[in-house]
Motif scaffolding. Structure first.
Motif, PDB file in Angstrom:
ATOM      1  N   PHE A  58       0.830  -1.198   0.000  1.00 44.94           N
ATOM      2  CA  PHE A  58       0.000   0.000   0.000  1.00 44.94           C
ATOM      3  C   PHE A  58       0.865   1.249   0.000  1.00 44.94           C
ATOM      4  O   PHE A  58       1.947   1.258   0.592  1.00 44.94           O
ATOM      5  CB  PHE A  58      -0.880   0.036   1.254  1.00 44.94           C
ATOM      6  CG  PHE A  58      -1.874  -1.088   1.339  1.00 44.94           C
ATOM      7  CD1 PHE A  58      -3.110  -0.987   0.712  1.00 44.94           C
ATOM      8  CD2 PHE A  58      -1.567  -2.248   2.032  1.00 44.94           C
ATOM      9  CE1 PHE A  58      -4.032  -2.030   0.789  1.00 44.94           C
ATOM     10  CE2 PHE A  58      -2.486  -3.292   2.117  1.00 44.94           C
ATOM     11  CZ  PHE A  58      -3.715  -3.178   1.493  1.00 44.94           C
ATOM     12  N   GLU A  59       0.349   2.313  -0.633  1.00 45.83           N
ATOM     13  CA  GLU A  59       0.979   3.632  -0.483  1.00 45.83           C
ATOM     14  C   GLU A  59       0.267   4.375   0.639  1.00 45.83           C
ATOM     15  O   GLU A  59      -0.970   4.417   0.680  1.00 45.83           O
ATOM     16  CB  GLU A  59       0.867   4.448  -1.786  1.00 45.83           C
ATOM     17  CG  GLU A  59       1.465   5.852  -1.613  1.00 45.83           C
ATOM     18  CD  GLU A  59       1.537   6.678  -2.901  1.00 45.83           C
ATOM     19  OE1 GLU A  59       1.144   6.176  -3.973  1.00 45.83           O
ATOM     20  OE2 GLU A  59       2.001   7.836  -2.808  1.00 45.83           O
ATOM     21  N   ALA A  60       1.047   4.930   1.546  1.00 42.47           N
ATOM     22  CA  ALA A  60       0.492   5.740   2.632  1.00 42.47           C
ATOM     23  C   ALA A  60       0.262   7.157   2.118  1.00 42.47           C
ATOM     24  O   ALA A  60       1.158   7.762   1.536  1.00 42.47           O
ATOM     25  CB  ALA A  60       1.459   5.763   3.813  1.00 42.47           C
ATOM     26  N   VAL A 113       6.045   5.338   1.105  1.00 42.98           N
ATOM     27  CA  VAL A 113       5.909   6.627   1.794  1.00 42.98           C
ATOM     28  C   VAL A 113       6.448   7.733   0.896  1.00 42.98           C
ATOM     29  O   VAL A 113       7.547   7.605   0.344  1.00 42.98           O
ATOM     30  CB  VAL A 113       6.666   6.604   3.142  1.00 42.98           C
ATOM     31  CG1 VAL A 113       6.713   7.982   3.774  1.00 42.98           C
ATOM     32  CG2 VAL A 113       6.035   5.599   4.102  1.00 42.98           C
ATOM     33  N   ASN A 114       5.694   8.812   0.755  1.00 42.85           N
ATOM     34  CA  ASN A 114       6.130   9.959  -0.047  1.00 42.85           C
ATOM     35  C   ASN A 114       7.112  10.828   0.736  1.00 42.85           C
ATOM     36  O   ASN A 114       6.851  11.181   1.881  1.00 42.85           O
ATOM     37  CB  ASN A 114       4.924  10.814  -0.458  1.00 42.85           C
ATOM     38  CG  ASN A 114       4.025  10.087  -1.428  1.00 42.85           C
ATOM     39  OD1 ASN A 114       4.341   9.976  -2.614  1.00 42.85           O
ATOM     40  ND2 ASN A 114       2.921   9.557  -0.925  1.00 42.85           N
ATOM     41  N   ILE A 115       8.208  11.152   0.108  1.00 39.84           N
ATOM     42  CA  ILE A 115       9.210  12.034   0.720  1.00 39.84           C
ATOM     43  C   ILE A 115       9.284  13.287  -0.145  1.00 39.84           C
ATOM     44  O   ILE A 115       9.643  13.212  -1.319  1.00 39.84           O
ATOM     45  CB  ILE A 115      10.603  11.361   0.751  1.00 39.84           C
ATOM     46  CG1 ILE A 115      10.537   9.988   1.456  1.00 39.84           C
ATOM     47  CG2 ILE A 115      11.636  12.276   1.387  1.00 39.84           C
ATOM     48  CD1 ILE A 115      10.321  10.041   2.941  1.00 39.84           C
ATOM     49  N   LEU A 145      10.483   4.295  -0.502  1.00 39.84           N
ATOM     50  CA  LEU A 145      10.398   5.755  -0.456  1.00 39.84           C
ATOM     51  C   LEU A 145      10.059   6.270  -1.841  1.00 39.84           C
ATOM     52  O   LEU A 145      10.672   5.855  -2.823  1.00 39.84           O
ATOM     53  CB  LEU A 145      11.731   6.346  -0.002  1.00 39.84           C
ATOM     54  CG  LEU A 145      12.299   5.811   1.309  1.00 39.84           C
ATOM     55  CD1 LEU A 145      13.670   6.427   1.572  1.00 39.84           C
ATOM     56  CD2 LEU A 145      11.351   6.108   2.471  1.00 39.84           C
ATOM     57  N   GLU A 146       9.080   7.161  -1.937  1.00 36.87           N
ATOM     58  CA  GLU A 146       8.718   7.757  -3.226  1.00 36.87           C
ATOM     59  C   GLU A 146       9.236   9.184  -3.278  1.00 36.87           C
ATOM     60  O   GLU A 146       8.875  10.015  -2.458  1.00 36.87           O
ATOM     61  CB  GLU A 146       7.192   7.739  -3.409  1.00 36.87           C
ATOM     62  CG  GLU A 146       6.627   6.336  -3.462  1.00 36.87           C
ATOM     63  CD  GLU A 146       5.180   6.287  -3.941  1.00 36.87           C
ATOM     64  OE1 GLU A 146       4.607   7.362  -4.237  1.00 36.87           O
ATOM     65  OE2 GLU A 146       4.637   5.168  -4.019  1.00 36.87           O
ATOM     66  N   ILE A 147      10.089   9.432  -4.265  1.00 35.10           N
ATOM     67  CA  ILE A 147      10.585  10.795  -4.446  1.00 35.10           C
ATOM     68  C   ILE A 147      10.224  11.269  -5.851  1.00 35.10           C
ATOM     69  O   ILE A 147       9.968  10.455  -6.737  1.00 35.10           O
ATOM     70  CB  ILE A 147      12.114  10.885  -4.241  1.00 35.10           C
ATOM     71  CG1 ILE A 147      12.820   9.996  -5.268  1.00 35.10           C
ATOM     72  CG2 ILE A 147      12.512  10.475  -2.835  1.00 35.10           C
ATOM     73  CD1 ILE A 147      14.240  10.428  -5.519  1.00 35.10           C
ATOM     74  N   LEU A 175      10.663   6.363  -8.191  1.00 37.61           N
ATOM     75  CA  LEU A 175      10.558   7.705  -8.768  1.00 37.61           C
ATOM     76  C   LEU A 175       9.083   7.960  -9.055  1.00 37.61           C
ATOM     77  O   LEU A 175       8.466   7.277  -9.877  1.00 37.61           O
ATOM     78  CB  LEU A 175      11.392   7.785 -10.049  1.00 37.61           C
ATOM     79  CG  LEU A 175      11.454   9.149 -10.730  1.00 37.61           C
ATOM     80  CD1 LEU A 175      12.035  10.216  -9.795  1.00 37.61           C
ATOM     81  CD2 LEU A 175      12.301   9.077 -12.001  1.00 37.61           C
ATOM     82  N   ASP A 176       8.505   8.933  -8.329  1.00 41.71           N
ATOM     83  CA  ASP A 176       7.065   9.208  -8.386  1.00 41.71           C
ATOM     84  C   ASP A 176       6.743  10.189  -9.512  1.00 41.71           C
ATOM     85  O   ASP A 176       7.596  10.982  -9.909  1.00 41.71           O
ATOM     86  CB  ASP A 176       6.642   9.822  -7.041  1.00 41.71           C
ATOM     87  CG  ASP A 176       5.173   9.606  -6.725  1.00 41.71           C
ATOM     88  OD1 ASP A 176       4.431   9.117  -7.588  1.00 41.71           O
ATOM     89  OD2 ASP A 176       4.776   9.935  -5.591  1.00 41.71           O
ATOM     90  N   ASP A 177       5.537  10.133 -10.026  1.00 47.66           N
ATOM     91  CA  ASP A 177       5.037  11.102 -11.011  1.00 47.66           C
ATOM     92  C   ASP A 177       5.942  11.200 -12.234  1.00 47.66           C
ATOM     93  O   ASP A 177       6.158  12.289 -12.777  1.00 47.66           O
ATOM     94  CB  ASP A 177       4.899  12.498 -10.390  1.00 47.66           C
ATOM     95  CG  ASP A 177       3.989  12.497  -9.179  1.00 47.66           C
ATOM     96  OD1 ASP A 177       3.144  11.589  -9.072  1.00 47.66           O
ATOM     97  OD2 ASP A 177       4.127  13.404  -8.332  1.00 47.66           O
ATOM     98  N   VAL A 196       9.624   2.840 -11.211  1.00 48.09           N
ATOM     99  CA  VAL A 196       9.243   4.112 -11.816  1.00 48.09           C
ATOM    100  C   VAL A 196       7.725   4.176 -11.827  1.00 48.09           C
ATOM    101  O   VAL A 196       7.065   3.278 -12.350  1.00 48.09           O
ATOM    102  CB  VAL A 196       9.780   4.197 -13.261  1.00 48.09           C
ATOM    103  CG1 VAL A 196       9.271   5.440 -13.948  1.00 48.09           C
ATOM    104  CG2 VAL A 196      11.303   4.165 -13.265  1.00 48.09           C
ATOM    105  N   LYS A 197       7.178   5.226 -11.209  1.00 49.50           N
ATOM    106  CA  LYS A 197       5.726   5.369 -11.177  1.00 49.50           C
ATOM    107  C   LYS A 197       5.305   6.322 -12.294  1.00 49.50           C
ATOM    108  O   LYS A 197       5.584   7.521 -12.239  1.00 49.50           O
ATOM    109  CB  LYS A 197       5.262   5.880  -9.812  1.00 49.50           C
ATOM    110  CG  LYS A 197       5.617   4.920  -8.672  1.00 49.50           C
ATOM    111  CD  LYS A 197       4.981   5.345  -7.351  1.00 49.50           C
ATOM    112  CE  LYS A 197       3.511   4.999  -7.316  1.00 49.50           C
ATOM    113  NZ  LYS A 197       2.948   5.248  -5.947  1.00 49.50           N
ATOM    114  N   ILE A 198       4.656   5.766 -13.294  1.00 46.37           N
ATOM    115  CA  ILE A 198       4.253   6.547 -14.461  1.00 46.37           C
ATOM    116  C   ILE A 198       3.068   7.436 -14.077  1.00 46.37           C
ATOM    117  O   ILE A 198       2.049   6.952 -13.582  1.00 46.37           O
ATOM    118  CB  ILE A 198       3.852   5.625 -15.627  1.00 46.37           C
ATOM    119  CG1 ILE A 198       5.002   4.655 -15.951  1.00 46.37           C
ATOM    120  CG2 ILE A 198       3.438   6.438 -16.856  1.00 46.37           C
ATOM    121  CD1 ILE A 198       4.617   3.545 -16.916  1.00 46.37           C
TER     122      ILE A 198
END
Ligand code: C2E
Ligand code: MG
Ligand code: MG
Ligand code: MG
Length: 283
Positions: A58-60, A113-115, A145-147, A175-177, A196-198
């Protein structure tokens, strides 16, 4: 605005800019109170593995149930938290809470977790992570960790060494977004992200007719060549899911599976996915 209006209404004496500044100050004060009083909540959204047909984790996602203004979305308060530096304290809470909650899940499930950039640049991020892992007992490889690309803007050398430092802790880095920045490809080449999050904007237009699937294919092919997994954000329709599967995207996330939900609903979701997996195995 006409002169008459200006004189008649109080707007003349209270220009919009002052009003904005006042609202900002009020929001900042409320943020400080929420930090002090534990006024935030974490919601969780499933990340699904299309290749193995199973739940990955899950993403928080933070939520702020405001005492007077109702639920405030992170898009509204994270930017102010960034500007004021309050994001560092908020981010510490998110890390601790996400790790604590994830230890209650089956051991194969991960938590993302988003950083944010300011948090990434602040000293002490790795000790905060070590503390959150240590206190909760969560295995480091279950934390992702999502950056975003914006962390690279500051100083690429420093960013790369910080990323390698985090990687050395045993955590995963996504790598987010992806695709929303301006020179994505060079960052992809510079650092071996685990995932990699598209960005949702590429998924939104995904239909059999258009050419959006060609972009997805290019990204998944490139990521695969670099040894990285891909996840598509914002998947809402079964058609999008099928195209993503066909184009080699390994993970999906989006309303098609579930909205972000409160922690107490996770046991039910986890059970549902286990059931789907069992029936997939039987079939
Ligand atoms: P993000 O990390 O890219 O998270 C995905 C966002 O897309 C979430 O918005 C999620 O609710 C939304 N979403 C998921 N599936 C769908 C879908 O199918 N359709 C649509 N239209 N939207 C979908 P949310 O929760 O409002 O968060 C927005 C952003 O705020 C996040 O984007 C992230 O950048 C930031 N954020 C959230 N929680 C945190 C946090 O704890 N710390 C930091 N630093 N940033 C956070
Ligand atoms: Mg994210
Ligand atoms: Mg994202
Ligand atoms: Mg996004």
């Amino acid at each position: 605005r006409s002169k008459r209006e200006g004189k008649a209404g109080h707007h003349f004496f209270e220009p919009a800019l002052d009003e904005q500044a006042r609202m900002r100050r009020e929001m900042e004060l409320d943020l400080r109170l929420a930090i002090r009083d534990g006024g935030f909540e974490l919601y969780f959204q499933p990340l699904y593995n299309l290749r193995d047909d199973c739940l990955q984790g899950f993403e928080a996602l933070i939520r702020w149930p405001h005492p007077r203004r109702g639920m405030i979305s992170p898009a509204e308060f994270i930017p102010l938290a960034e500007e004021t530096g309050l994001i560092v304290q908020i981010g510490e809470w998110v890390l601790r809470e996400a790790c604590r909650i994830a230890t209650r899940w089956p051991e194969n499930l991960t938590v993302a977790v988003n950083i944010s950039p300011r948090q990434f640049a602040a000293p002490g991020l790795s000790s905060t992570i070590l503390q959150a892992l240590g206190q909760s007992g969560l295995a480091p490889n279950r934390l992702e960790l999502e950056i975003t690309e914006s962390v690279f803007i500051a100083n690429i050398e420093k960013t790369l060494s910080a990323l390698h430092g985090l990687r050395d802790l045993g955590v995963k880095i996504a790598l987010d977004d992806f695709g929303t920045g301006y020179s994505s490809l060079s960052y992809l080449r510079s650092f071996p992200f685990d995932k990699v999050k598209i960005d949702r904007s590429f998924v939104r237009d995904l239909t059999e007719e258009g050419n959006a699937h060609a972009v997805i294919r290019a990204i998944t092919t490139l990521a695969e060549a670099l040894g990285m997994a891909t996840l598509a954000e914002g998947v809402e329709l079964p058609e999008q899911c099928e195209i993503l599967r066909r184009e080699g995207c390994q993970f999906i996330q989006g309303y098609l599976l579930s909205e972000p939900v409160e922690e107490h609903r996770l046991a039910g979701l986890i059970g549902d996915y286990a059931e789907i997996e069992r029936s997939a195995l039987r079939a």
